[in-house]
Design a protein around this motif. Sequence first.
Motif, mmCIF file in Angstrom:
data_model
loop_
_atom_site.group_PDB
_atom_site.id
_atom_site.type_symbol
_atom_site.label_atom_id
_atom_site.label_comp_id
_atom_site.label_asym_id
_atom_site.label_seq_id
_atom_site.Cartn_x
_atom_site.Cartn_y
_atom_site.Cartn_z
ATOM 1 N N SER A 119 100.149 -36.859 63.269
ATOM 2 C CA SER A 119 101.035 -35.924 63.132
ATOM 3 C C SER A 119 100.786 -35.013 61.809
ATOM 4 O O SER A 119 100.241 -35.552 60.912
ATOM 5 C CB SER A 119 102.451 -36.443 63.089
ATOM 6 O OG SER A 119 103.550 -35.504 62.585
ATOM 7 N N SER A 120 101.092 -33.738 62.006
ATOM 8 C CA SER A 120 101.049 -33.018 60.656
ATOM 9 C C SER A 120 102.105 -32.775 59.944
ATOM 10 O O SER A 120 102.167 -32.122 58.997
ATOM 11 C CB SER A 120 100.645 -31.468 61.450
ATOM 12 O OG SER A 120 101.531 -30.905 61.962
ATOM 13 N N LEU A 137 98.783 -43.110 59.346
ATOM 14 C CA LEU A 137 99.311 -41.955 59.604
ATOM 15 C C LEU A 137 98.113 -41.051 59.042
ATOM 16 O O LEU A 137 97.376 -41.082 58.426
ATOM 17 C CB LEU A 137 100.423 -41.406 58.612
ATOM 18 C CG LEU A 137 100.874 -39.792 58.806
ATOM 19 C CD1 LEU A 137 101.162 -39.581 60.236
ATOM 20 C CD2 LEU A 137 101.876 -39.446 57.637
ATOM 21 N N PRO A 161 97.932 -35.833 68.461
ATOM 22 C CA PRO A 161 99.249 -36.240 68.562
ATOM 23 C C PRO A 161 99.512 -37.438 69.699
ATOM 24 O O PRO A 161 100.151 -38.313 69.504
ATOM 25 C CB PRO A 161 100.071 -35.001 68.683
ATOM 26 C CG PRO A 161 99.389 -33.960 68.030
ATOM 27 C CD PRO A 161 97.891 -34.244 68.395
ATOM 28 N N THR A 210 99.798 -43.235 64.006
ATOM 29 C CA THR A 210 100.663 -42.049 64.258
ATOM 30 C C THR A 210 99.581 -40.836 63.769
ATOM 31 O O THR A 210 99.185 -40.644 62.814
ATOM 32 C CB THR A 210 102.110 -42.193 63.333
ATOM 33 O OG1 THR A 210 102.794 -43.266 63.539
ATOM 34 C CG2 THR A 210 102.685 -40.846 63.578
ATOM 35 N N GLN A 225 96.368 -36.544 60.343
ATOM 36 C CA GLN A 225 96.527 -35.557 60.877
ATOM 37 C C GLN A 225 95.742 -35.232 62.129
ATOM 38 O O GLN A 225 94.838 -35.814 62.155
ATOM 39 C CB GLN A 225 96.291 -34.457 59.694
ATOM 40 C CG GLN A 225 97.123 -34.246 58.341
ATOM 41 C CD GLN A 225 96.845 -33.297 57.680
ATOM 42 O OE1 GLN A 225 95.916 -32.911 57.723
ATOM 43 N NE2 GLN A 225 97.780 -33.125 56.798
ATOM 44 N N PRO A 226 96.277 -34.397 62.923
ATOM 45 C CA PRO A 226 95.316 -33.951 63.980
ATOM 46 C C PRO A 226 94.132 -33.450 63.631
ATOM 47 O O PRO A 226 93.803 -32.737 62.461
ATOM 48 C CB PRO A 226 96.338 -32.703 64.811
ATOM 49 C CG PRO A 226 97.662 -32.998 64.229
ATOM 50 C CD PRO A 226 97.519 -33.884 62.883
ATOM 51 N N THR A 231 98.853 -41.239 69.413
ATOM 52 C CA THR A 231 100.097 -42.033 68.847
ATOM 53 C C THR A 231 100.400 -42.943 69.673
ATOM 54 O O THR A 231 100.741 -42.839 70.844
ATOM 55 C CB THR A 231 101.346 -40.993 68.194
ATOM 56 O OG1 THR A 231 100.779 -39.924 67.221
ATOM 57 C CG2 THR A 231 102.313 -41.712 67.615
#
Length: 127
Positions: free
Chosen positions: A126-127, A11, A87, A124, A13-14, A90
């Motif tokens: 995502s925030s 995972l 995003p 992935t 973050q943008p 992903t």
Amino acid sequence: QVQLVESGGGLAQPGGSLRLSCAASRIILSFNAMGWYRQAPGKQRELVASITSGGSTDYADSVKGRFTISRDNAKNTVYLQMNSLRPEDTAVYYCNADDRETVPAGGGSRIVGDNYWGQGTQVTVSS
């Protein structure tokens, strides 16, 4: 049988970064090319980046300037450095190795070798 083992997904973050690794069970310079593909839910698998045995690289337009493919011949490993993640990056990322070639056979030609895939690693963003 060639094995390709991916690692490094997860995972992010943008705007963040991840580095994927693909360890091969064979000398990577024996392949014509190696690359990274990705497949998002409901979409076809697409080429992200590739590197030939001669060192030439190619990138999908969507990742140019953000992703870098590289290799460590001593470790038989190919990497994908992913920066400025979005995003839409992903997906499940797959390592690929291709050693197919066309050879003369019986007055014609045939393809020898194979196209190998890793098991995939999830990325992935995502925030």
